[in-house]
Design an enzyme around this catalytic site. Structure first.
Site: not given
Length: 259
Positions: A112, A132
């Site tokens: 990210e 995740e």
């Protein structure tokens, strides 16, 4: 300024930030995010700096957010402190161009952070992913949004729902990586070279171009084109436009004054 989790240096007009938690695979903890923001702000405020390079080490750009730091958080703690929003999005607010040099793992928060940069160079060992889901959570620093905009719905679904990693070749193929640097040893050198090439341009024009490109994700095509046109027209108010076009006519390299 002394930092505990990053290394900072300047090379002429280029600012360089190296993530430096090697024992934790450069996992992004609160201290690192805060220090990275402080360093970025200093480069943003430094009129001599025109572009920034962000990198890690050979094993990892950043292997994700620090799980040990966040595993015991409650919902109310995460909500009240606006966990991840505070500090993490700071990177995307920097006006000067940021070149990411990715070697090894760029996973979760690391992926990210890379996507918040403006150019991504990767060597052949680079691995990107949003794993995740394997921890019982979802990406929280823009992974579901930026990745989808970059690689498309189905590739993003594949990565985020399975947690699988994407190598540098695949990442380049789908547009997540700007370029692959074959010689691993020269990755950061190539990132600095790219930043330096950007830095030779007029700073106001660099900032306008970056702003226009980022607006493409926020506007309709017709609104974006109008926005671009106004910014394009405004460049004719700069001294650098006059110098750039005069230099072209005179067949010489322009000397921009960033005005």
């Amino acid at each position: 300024m002394a930092y505990n989790t990053i290394l900072v240096e300047t090379q002429k007009e280029i600012g360089i930030i190296r993530l430096n938690r090697p024992d934790a695979m450069n996992a992004l903890n609160t201290e690192m995010v805060k220090e990275m923001g402080q360093a970025l702000d200093k480069f943003e405020d430094n009129k001599k700096i025109k572009a920034i390079v962000l990198t890690g080490n050979e094993r990892a750009f950043a292997a994700g957010a620090d799980i040990k730091e966040m595993q015991d958080k409650t919902y109310m703690e995460a909500y009240l402190e606006d966990f991840i929003t505070k500090g993490w999005e700071h990177i995307s607010k920097i006006r000067k161009p940021i070149v990411a040099a990715v070697s090894g793992y760029a996973l979760g928060g690391g992926c990210e952070v890379a996507m918040m940069c403006d150019v991504i160079l990767a060597d052949e060992t680079a691995m990107f992913g949003q794993p995740e889901i394997t921890l019982g959570i979802i990406p929280g620093a823009g992974g579901t949004q930026r990745l989808t905009r970059i690689v498309g719905k189905y590739k993003a679904m594949d990565m985020i729902l399975t947690g699988r990693m994407m190598d540098a070749k695949e990442a380049h193929h789908v547009g997540l990586v700007s370029r692959i640097v074959v010689n691993k040893a020269s990755l950061v050198e190539q990132a600095i070279k790219t930043a330096r090439k950007i830095g030779r341009m007029s700073l106001p024009t660099i900032l306008m171009a970056k702003e226009c490109i980022n607006q493409a994700y926020e506007m309709s095509l017709s609104a974006g084109i109008r926005y671009e046109r106004r910014m394009f027209q405004s460049t004719f108010a700069t001294r650098d436009q006059k110098e750039g076009m005069k230099a072209f006519v005179e067949k010489r390299r322009p000397t921009f004054k960033n005005q």
